[in-house]
Design an enzyme around this catalytic site. Sequence first.
Site, mmCIF file in Angstrom:
data_model
loop_
_atom_site.group_PDB
_atom_site.id
_atom_site.type_symbol
_atom_site.label_atom_id
_atom_site.label_comp_id
_atom_site.label_asym_id
_atom_site.label_seq_id
_atom_site.Cartn_x
_atom_site.Cartn_y
_atom_site.Cartn_z
ATOM 1 N N ASP A 164 -2.594 -1.794 10.373
ATOM 2 C CA ASP A 164 -2.756 -1.713 8.915
ATOM 3 C C ASP A 164 -3.340 -2.986 8.301
ATOM 4 O O ASP A 164 -3.602 -3.031 7.099
ATOM 5 C CB ASP A 164 -1.393 -1.461 8.243
ATOM 6 C CG ASP A 164 -0.952 -0.010 8.347
ATOM 7 O OD1 ASP A 164 -1.794 0.842 8.688
ATOM 8 O OD2 ASP A 164 0.236 0.262 8.079
ATOM 9 N N ALA A 186 10.371 -3.030 6.064
ATOM 10 C CA ALA A 186 10.487 -1.823 6.903
ATOM 11 C C ALA A 186 10.603 -0.580 6.036
ATOM 12 O O ALA A 186 11.500 0.243 6.192
ATOM 13 C CB ALA A 186 11.686 -1.936 7.862
ATOM 14 N N GLY A 244 4.552 -6.498 5.797
ATOM 15 C CA GLY A 244 4.227 -7.505 6.811
ATOM 16 C C GLY A 244 2.724 -7.590 7.049
ATOM 17 O O GLY A 244 2.154 -8.678 7.157
ATOM 18 N N LYS A 275 0.854 -1.199 0.000
ATOM 19 C CA LYS A 275 0.000 0.000 0.000
ATOM 20 C C LYS A 275 0.884 1.241 0.000
ATOM 21 O O LYS A 275 2.043 1.200 0.446
ATOM 22 C CB LYS A 275 -0.944 0.022 1.205
ATOM 23 C CG LYS A 275 -0.286 0.106 2.594
ATOM 24 C CD LYS A 275 -0.017 1.515 3.105
ATOM 25 C CE LYS A 275 0.744 1.496 4.415
ATOM 26 N NZ LYS A 275 1.511 2.622 4.792
#
Length: 288
Positions: free
Chosen positions: A135, A95, A101, A9
Site C-alpha cells: 500500500d 491495525a 503504517g 486511506k
Amino acid sequence: MLYVKAPAKINLTLDVLYKRPDNFHQVEMVMTTVDLADRISLESREDGVIQIISTDNFVPTDHRNFAYQAARLIKDTYGIRQGVSITIEKEIPIAAGLAGGSSDAAATLKGLNELWELDLSIDEIAELGAKIGSDVSFCVYGGTALATGRGEIIEELPAPPNCWVVLAKPKIGVSTAEVYGGLKVEGLEHPNTKQMIRAIETKDYELLCASLGNVLETVTFKLHPEVVMLKEQMKRFGADATLMSGSGPTVFGLVDSEARVSRIYNGLRGFCEEVYAVRILGERNTLA
Ligand code: ATP
C-alpha cells in the site's frame, strides 16, 4: 526540522482476482485518501542512527516500524551517512484497515527526499515504497487511484464527488495476513470496479454509493461479528452507504449532508470510542 502529513486511506472497492504463484493476491482496489492524518517530523542527525519516537505506545519504535524501514531503505539505496529522528504523532487508528503504517512510510520517504536533497521524482519514491509494503506506493501519490498487481501498480483517478466520510473502529485490531489467509478466492462475489471508476469520473454520488464493495468483508465479519453490527448501526443512523475498509475492522459511511453527519457521529459515539467525521482529500499529492 521537517513536517510531513501522512493521511489515512479508505477502500471504495477491494477485489481479489486470484492467488499468485508468489503467494501474493492479485488485487484490484479503488482507494482514496481522507483528512485524518498522522503528523511526522524529521530531524537529520550526524550520528547515522535512525530513531523512532511515537506518541502511541502500540507503535513499534524499532526496525518493525514502516517509517524506520523507509529511512533504512533511503540510507542504504543512496549511501546516506546521516541518521534521522522520526517523530510520529499518531492520529490514524492502528491495525484498522486505514494504511496508517504505510502512510507513515510514504511520508518518511517524501520527507527524506527533501531533507537530504535527493531530488527523486514521485514515481521513483513510489517505486521505493513498493519494497516496504503493497500500500506504500498508493500512499506516496495519495488522492484517488486504481491499484492493481499486489496493490503497487497505481493509475490516477479524478477526485470523487464531494461527500463526508464517517469512520468508526471497533475496539479490536485485525491482522491483514489472517484475513487474506481466510479468504476463499473461488465463488467470491466481486465488486463492480469499472462501475466505481465510472461513478468517480462522472461525479455520480448515487452510483458511487451503489458500487462500494470489499471481498474481505465476509472473512472479517466471521472473525468479528461486531463489525457487521457497526455497519448496520451506521446505516440505521442515516449513512447513504457503508463499507469495511481494507481488511478492517474500520467501517465507513458516506453521507452527502452535514446535518446527517452529526446525527451519525453522535449516535455512534454512544457505543464506539473511535469515531471520526472527515472529508475525502480527492486530489493527488505533488512533492512538497
Ligand atoms: P493496511 O490497511 O495497509 O492493511 P492497517 O491500517 O491495517 O494497514 P497499520 O496501522 O499499518 O495497519 O498497522 C499494522 C501493523 O504494523 C501494526 O500492528 C504495527 O505493529 C505495525 N506498524 C509498523 N509501523 C507502524 C506505524 N508507523 N504505525 C502503525 N503501525 C505500524
